[in-house]
Motif scaffolding. Structure first.
Motif, PDB file in Angstrom:
ATOM      1  N   THR A  42      55.063  67.308  57.000  1.00  0.00           N
ATOM      2  CA  THR A  42      55.993  66.218  57.384  1.00  0.00           C
ATOM      3  C   THR A  42      56.302  65.232  56.177  1.00  0.00           C
ATOM      4  O   THR A  42      57.131  64.957  56.066  1.00  0.00           O
ATOM      5  N   ASP A  43      55.136  65.218  56.022  1.00  0.00           N
ATOM      6  CA  ASP A  43      55.732  63.936  55.249  1.00  0.00           C
ATOM      7  C   ASP A  43      56.163  64.379  53.336  1.00  0.00           C
ATOM      8  O   ASP A  43      57.153  63.744  53.281  1.00  0.00           O
ATOM      9  N   ARG A  44      56.069  65.465  53.245  1.00  0.00           N
ATOM     10  CA  ARG A  44      56.494  66.211  51.848  1.00  0.00           C
ATOM     11  C   ARG A  44      58.522  66.981  52.161  1.00  0.00           C
ATOM     12  O   ARG A  44      58.977  66.632  51.522  1.00  0.00           O
ATOM     13  N   LYS A  45      58.284  67.646  53.309  1.00  0.00           N
ATOM     14  CA  LYS A  45      59.250  66.962  54.479  1.00  0.00           C
ATOM     15  C   LYS A  45      60.577  66.045  53.893  1.00  0.00           C
ATOM     16  O   LYS A  45      61.625  66.175  53.669  1.00  0.00           O
TER      17      LYS A  45
ATOM     18  N   VAL B 135      63.368  60.371  48.048  1.00  0.00           N
ATOM     19  CA  VAL B 135      61.490  59.173  47.756  1.00  0.00           C
ATOM     20  C   VAL B 135      60.720  59.830  46.747  1.00  0.00           C
ATOM     21  O   VAL B 135      60.958  61.186  46.819  1.00  0.00           O
ATOM     22  N   GLU B 136      60.159  59.383  46.748  1.00  0.00           N
ATOM     23  CA  GLU B 136      58.843  59.809  45.091  1.00  0.00           C
ATOM     24  C   GLU B 136      57.857  60.842  46.277  1.00  0.00           C
ATOM     25  O   GLU B 136      57.884  60.554  47.089  1.00  0.00           O
ATOM     26  N   LYS B 137      57.338  61.948  45.903  1.00  0.00           N
ATOM     27  CA  LYS B 137      56.967  62.715  46.611  1.00  0.00           C
ATOM     28  C   LYS B 137      54.715  61.804  46.923  1.00  0.00           C
ATOM     29  O   LYS B 137      54.630  60.555  46.181  1.00  0.00           O
ATOM     30  N   GLY B 138      54.576  61.244  48.465  1.00  0.00           N
ATOM     31  CA  GLY B 138      53.676  60.747  48.467  1.00  0.00           C
ATOM     32  C   GLY B 138      54.126  59.691  49.656  1.00  0.00           C
ATOM     33  O   GLY B 138      53.401  58.194  49.695  1.00  0.00           O
ATOM     34  N   THR B 139      55.012  59.197  49.458  1.00  0.00           N
ATOM     35  CA  THR B 139      55.805  57.633  49.704  1.00  0.00           C
ATOM     36  C   THR B 139      55.680  57.752  50.955  1.00  0.00           C
ATOM     37  O   THR B 139      55.293  56.890  52.089  1.00  0.00           O
ATOM     38  N   ILE B 140      55.800  58.681  52.077  1.00  0.00           N
ATOM     39  CA  ILE B 140      56.196  58.644  53.222  1.00  0.00           C
ATOM     40  C   ILE B 140      54.417  59.373  54.098  1.00  0.00           C
ATOM     41  O   ILE B 140      54.296  60.100  53.411  1.00  0.00           O
ATOM     42  N   LYS B 141      54.290  58.659  54.348  1.00  0.00           N
ATOM     43  CA  LYS B 141      52.636  58.768  54.868  1.00  0.00           C
ATOM     44  C   LYS B 141      52.461  58.593  56.412  1.00  0.00           C
ATOM     45  O   LYS B 141      52.570  57.728  57.405  1.00  0.00           O
ATOM     46  N   THR B 142      52.592  59.621  57.189  1.00  0.00           N
ATOM     47  CA  THR B 142      52.253  60.345  58.981  1.00  0.00           C
ATOM     48  C   THR B 142      50.912  59.671  59.054  1.00  0.00           C
ATOM     49  O   THR B 142      49.941  59.305  58.297  1.00  0.00           O
ATOM     50  N   GLY B 143      51.041  59.446  60.657  1.00  0.00           N
ATOM     51  CA  GLY B 143      49.073  58.851  61.262  1.00  0.00           C
ATOM     52  C   GLY B 143      49.127  57.502  61.391  1.00  0.00           C
ATOM     53  O   GLY B 143      48.090  56.951  61.457  1.00  0.00           O
TER      54      GLY B 143
END
Length: 292
Positions: A124-127, A134-142
């Motif tokens: 989900t983060d990468r999607k 946004v830059e890879k690693g920006t979305i962080k679930t959990g």
């Protein structure tokens, strides 16, 4: 001695009366279209806007206290709090507290994905990194554990300190907020006893949240929690996966017939993921707080 006794009695009176009256804020004269407060969280390191709505007869001059429903994404839903969408004639007096992130745009989406999701999901983060550009690693679930701690230790105590509340608390959310509300329900410790789970994003964390929830419903005949009310809903025209997952969750919960869980669910005809929001808020209120 008489003077000392008088001073002691007066001082004691002020101490005991102060929590009831002088610390409580009067909502009259406030601008409904502006946030009532901003809570700066040391737990999540985020700022939260608080939008509130009060019962018609709310007054700081009496000793009446009220239940509270905490509504996620309050910035986008508080406009419905006192609108014609809500059938106030059918519900008991309740304080509504909208909680939302202070930031806007992509930053708000980043915070929602973090705060509202129970478990880390790198797919989900990468999607959504790609979807939001946004830059890879920006979305962080959990981050749901920390956000729930923030609600319990920072937001609710702030509201309880400044307004005439009691310990009857509910929580409601839509979409990712619905997922978070379901997480609160599944991990119930009686802190909340009313839950509005609307258009829940069960497709996120499906293997590590939805499936274990269904296992719980099918294997546990009893649930040692206080009497609890639950309303679950979705719009008919939402994604097939969202509708089917919501129905699956609801049917398994209903089938178990927990004695202390009063559960109702509904699919709103011809409503989409966005258009259903005011209807599911009204459904949450009229189901969880219906007048006897």
């Amino acid at each position: 001695m008489k003077l000392q006794n008088l001073i002691f009695i007066t001082f004691s009176f002020l101490i005991f009366c102060n929590p009831l009256f002088s610390q409580k804020l009067d909502p009259k004269g406030r601008d409904f279209f502006k946030p009532d407060h901003i809570v700066k969280s040391e737990i999540t390191n985020k700022d939260y806007l608080i939008h509130m709505s009060f019962p018609k007869n709310y007054s700081i001059k009496d000793s009446i206290t009220y239940p509270v429903l905490y509504v996620l994404d309050g910035k986008s839903t508080y406009g419905y709090f006192e609108s014609s969408y809500i059938d106030f004639e059918k519900i008991e007096d309740v304080i509504l507290v909208g909680i939302s992130h202070k930031v806007n745009g992509v930053e708000s989406k980043i915070n929602r994905f973090n705060d509202y999701t129970p478990y880390r999901d790198t797919l989900t983060d990468r999607k959504f990194d790609k979807k939001f550009g946004v830059e890879k690693g920006t979305i962080k679930t959990g981050g749901a554990v920390k956000f729930l701690e923030c609600i319990k230790k920072e937001i609710v105590p702030f509201i309880d300190e400044h307004y005439k509340t009691n310990s009857d608390r509910g929580i409601s959310g839509h979409s990712l907020g619905g997922l978070f509300t379901a997480y609160c329900f599944l991990n119930s410790d009686n802190y909340f006893t009313r839950f509005g789970i609307n258009s829940p994003s069960f497709q996120l964390n499906e293997k590590i949240f939805l499936e274990p929830a269904i296992v719980k419903f099918t294997s546990s005949e009893t649930w040692n929690i206080e009497p609890t009310k639950v309303f679950i809903s979705t719009g008919e025209n939402e994604s097939p996966m969202m509708v089917s997952n919501m129905v699956k969750f609801s049917l398994y919960l209903k089938k178990n017939k927990y004695e202390n869980v009063d559960m109702n669910w509904r699919i709103y005809r011809n409503e989409s993921h966005t258009s259903v929001i005011p209807f599911c808020l009204n459904g949450t209120l009229t189901t969880l707080y219906r007048k006897e």
